[in-house]
Scaffold this active site. Structure first.
Site, short mmCIF file in Angstrom:
data_model
loop_
_atom_site.label_atom_id
_atom_site.label_comp_id
_atom_site.label_asym_id
_atom_site.label_seq_id
_atom_site.Cartn_x
_atom_site.Cartn_y
_atom_site.Cartn_z
N HIS A 99 -7.71 -3.48 4.48
CA HIS A 99 -7.10 -2.14 4.55
C HIS A 99 -7.75 -1.22 3.52
O HIS A 99 -8.14 -0.09 3.82
CB HIS A 99 -5.59 -2.26 4.31
CG HIS A 99 -4.91 -0.97 3.91
ND1 HIS A 99 -5.05 -0.43 2.65
CD2 HIS A 99 -4.13 -0.12 4.60
CE1 HIS A 99 -4.36 0.71 2.58
NE2 HIS A 99 -3.79 0.91 3.75
N ASN A 100 -7.89 -1.72 2.31
CA ASN A 100 -8.51 -0.90 1.26
C ASN A 100 -9.97 -0.61 1.57
O ASN A 100 -10.45 0.49 1.29
CB ASN A 100 -8.39 -1.59 -0.10
CG ASN A 100 -6.99 -1.48 -0.68
OD1 ASN A 100 -6.02 -1.31 0.06
ND2 ASN A 100 -6.87 -1.58 -1.99
N SER A 147 0.83 -1.21 0.00
CA SER A 147 0.00 0.00 0.00
C SER A 147 0.86 1.25 0.00
O SER A 147 1.95 1.27 0.55
CB SER A 147 -0.91 0.03 1.22
OG SER A 147 -1.63 1.25 1.23
N GLU A 204 -10.07 2.05 3.94
CA GLU A 204 -9.73 3.28 3.19
C GLU A 204 -10.98 3.86 2.50
O GLU A 204 -11.20 5.07 2.52
CB GLU A 204 -8.66 2.90 2.17
CG GLU A 204 -8.13 4.00 1.30
CD GLU A 204 -7.11 3.44 0.30
OE1 GLU A 204 -6.23 2.64 0.69
OE2 GLU A 204 -7.21 3.79 -0.89
N LYS A 210 -4.62 -6.76 3.24
CA LYS A 210 -4.51 -5.60 2.34
C LYS A 210 -5.90 -5.24 1.79
O LYS A 210 -6.24 -4.06 1.65
CB LYS A 210 -3.54 -5.90 1.20
CG LYS A 210 -3.52 -4.87 0.07
CD LYS A 210 -3.09 -3.51 0.58
CE LYS A 210 -2.84 -2.43 -0.45
NZ LYS A 210 -3.57 -2.36 -1.66
#
Ligand code: ATR
Length: 484
Positions: free
Chosen positions: A190-191, A133, A194, A187
């Site tokens: 995480h996105n 990232s 986000e 990940k």
């Protein structure tokens, strides 16, 4: 071909933006880097533009590329996700030997990573799906890296990745996350977080702009102030930059010239799909993904804009709302909704980890997300502290620090949701996060009624609060209750 003795510690396949930047980052940190791209021209351009930045060994064939790597060979794939990744993995595997390591640094779906890891393990090689990232800038200057795959690969990979990752307080933003797909799963979430983080910032902007009637320049100043407090983060920082930008051609705020239809590449959607399968309510992320979809529903919006009844709306001025009080209320609503989104994201990671036996430590994530990545924020330190104090925390919201924060936010949060409704401005994540919060907090949910309905139409049975057992009411008979 390379001369014996001059071998690369790491190789990068795929020299588009992310791959090039990652290769340059490795070279700048003193490693010899093998580089290869399917179209040779890209490799030549890369060498012409960046060859002087460090020690690179360019190759025009996969075989030469693999031969230019020291053992165990380590090659990071940075090509288009999907079939291209599979093609390159197998080309590399054909040329590699037992114990070599193939790393997929793209945004692969974690279930693909699990499959690939198995395929590659069957061939005697190691496969590591690594979430990276930080975008272009992060890849070049220090990303957050989330590698999965076999634990034993960390010995050969760890120091290399640590050398190029972002670094916060002397701690590199990379660690081995867990086996097979753990890195890409984390990940992905995480996105998803986000998406929610960006959406709550968007909702705050919407209210200040179209509720309080502030200019983009004024709102940029508000975000700058917020960035000095609890909300200190990369996303708040760049929000101020975007809002302050003036279009050179028209002299208008750039934000007013950007089409209000948000794109997405799919990781937010994957996060929600995985959460649905795991049964984890990631309402904030879900609403954020849907908000992007709605913004992009151009045909539908063309038909509906100005064309649906609004009901009786009012304004903040008519309601006598003080501007500065409103701004502070909005900040608190943003902060509270953000806490909910992170709590939900961590719930999904905990559930995914348990489902796949990954043993992911949530503290690792909060630690490595402090730098390099898009959601980097000061408050991640608090998440580490929360899990340090209680690794079995049922929800982050119950951590004493966050609970105390919420006590100071909740009244503002309720006011903002109420006011937004009265002035007719959409706040899907603010509102759904508050409903989620209240659902966790109260002692009776309407699920009792849903159980009653399910029993009525489908004899799905229910349990009682006052005695053990499973029951069914004879709804179409004499309505007596029987034990099922
Ligand atoms: P970015 O988003 O960083 O621009 P991307 O679209 O994810 O990049 O991936 C582009 C890279 O994938 C390029 O290096 C491309 O190689 P070419 O320059 O030859 O097009 C690579 N790529 C795409 N399909 C590929 C395939 N089937 N085999 C090998 N490399 C492939």
């Amino acid at each position: 071909m390379t001369e014996q003795g001059n071998l690369a510690q790491i190789g990068v396949v795929g020299l588009a933006v992310m791959g090039s930047n990652l290769a340059r980052n490795f070279a700048r940190n003193g490693h010899t880097v093998a580089v290869y791209n399917r179209s040779t021209e890209k490799t030549r351009n890369f060498m012409a533009n960046h060859g002087a930045e460090g020690d690179f060994i360019p190759s025009e064939t996969i075989t030469d590329f693999v031969a230019s790597l020291e053992k165990p060979r380590r090659a990071i794939i940075m090509v288009q996700a999907g079939n291209a990744t599979d093609a390159v993995i197998h080309q590399l595997a054909d040329a590699m030997d037992d114990g070599d390591i193939i790393i997929d640094g793209g945004n692969a779906l974690y279930t693909d990573t699990i499959r690939r890891e198995q395929e590659i393990a069957d061939r005697g090689l190691n496969f590591v799906g690594a979430g990276i990232s930080g975008g272009e800038e992060g890849a070049l200057n220090g990303p957050a890296i989330m590698p999965g795959g076999p634990e034993k690969t960390w010995e050969a990979l760890g120091p290399l990745l640590e050398s190029i990752a972002a670094n916060v307080d002397g701690v590199p933003c990379v660690t081995h996350i867990g086996p097979d797909g753990a890195g890409h799963f984390v990940k992905m979430v995480h996105n998803g977080i986000e998406y929610a983080d960006m959406q709550v910032i968007g909702e705050a902007y919407q209210l200040l702009r179209y509720g309080a009637g502030m200019t983009p320049a004024e709102i940029a100043e508000v975000f700058r102030t917020w960035n000095a407090g609890d909300l200190d983060s990369y996303l708040i920082d760049i929000t101020a930059e975007v809002l302050a930008q003036v279009d050179a051609e028209t002299g208008k705020p750039l934000i007013d010239l950007i089409v209000d239809s948000a794109g997405q590449k799919g990781t937010g959607r994957w996060t929600v799909k995985a959460a649905l399968d795991l049964g984890i309510p990631v309402t904030g992320i879900g609403e954020a993904v849907f908000a992007r979809a709605l913004s992009g529903a151009t045909n539908q919006r063309q038909a509906t804009i100005g064309n649906l009844p609004s009901g009786t709306l009012t304004t903040l001025a008519e309601l006598g709302v003080d501007r500065d009080t409103f701004i502070e209320d909005v900040r608190r609503a943003l902060y509270a909704s953000k806490l909910v989104a992170y709590a939900q994201g961590f719930d999904e990671i905990t559930a995914g980890s348990a489902d796949h036996n990954w043993n992911v430590d949530p503290r690792d994530l909060a630690t490595i997300w402090r730098g390099g990545c898009i959601i980097r924020a000061k408050f991640l330190n608090r998440i580490v502290e929360a899990y340090n104090a209680n690794p079995e925390l049922p929800t982050l919201l119950l951590d004493p620090y966050f609970k105390a924060e919420l006590a100071g936010l909740i009244d503002s949060w309720r006011r903002v949701v109420t006011l937004a409704t009265q002035i007719g401005q959409p706040i899907p994540v603010f509102a759904s996060s508050l409903s989620y919060y209240d659902s966790l907090r109260i002692d009776r949910l309407p699920a009792a009624l849903i159980q009653g309905q399910r029993d009525y139409f489908g004899a799905h049975t229910y349990q009682r609060v006052d005695k053990p057992g499973t029951y069914h009411t004879l709804w179409s008979g004499n309505r007596t209750e029987i034990e099922a």
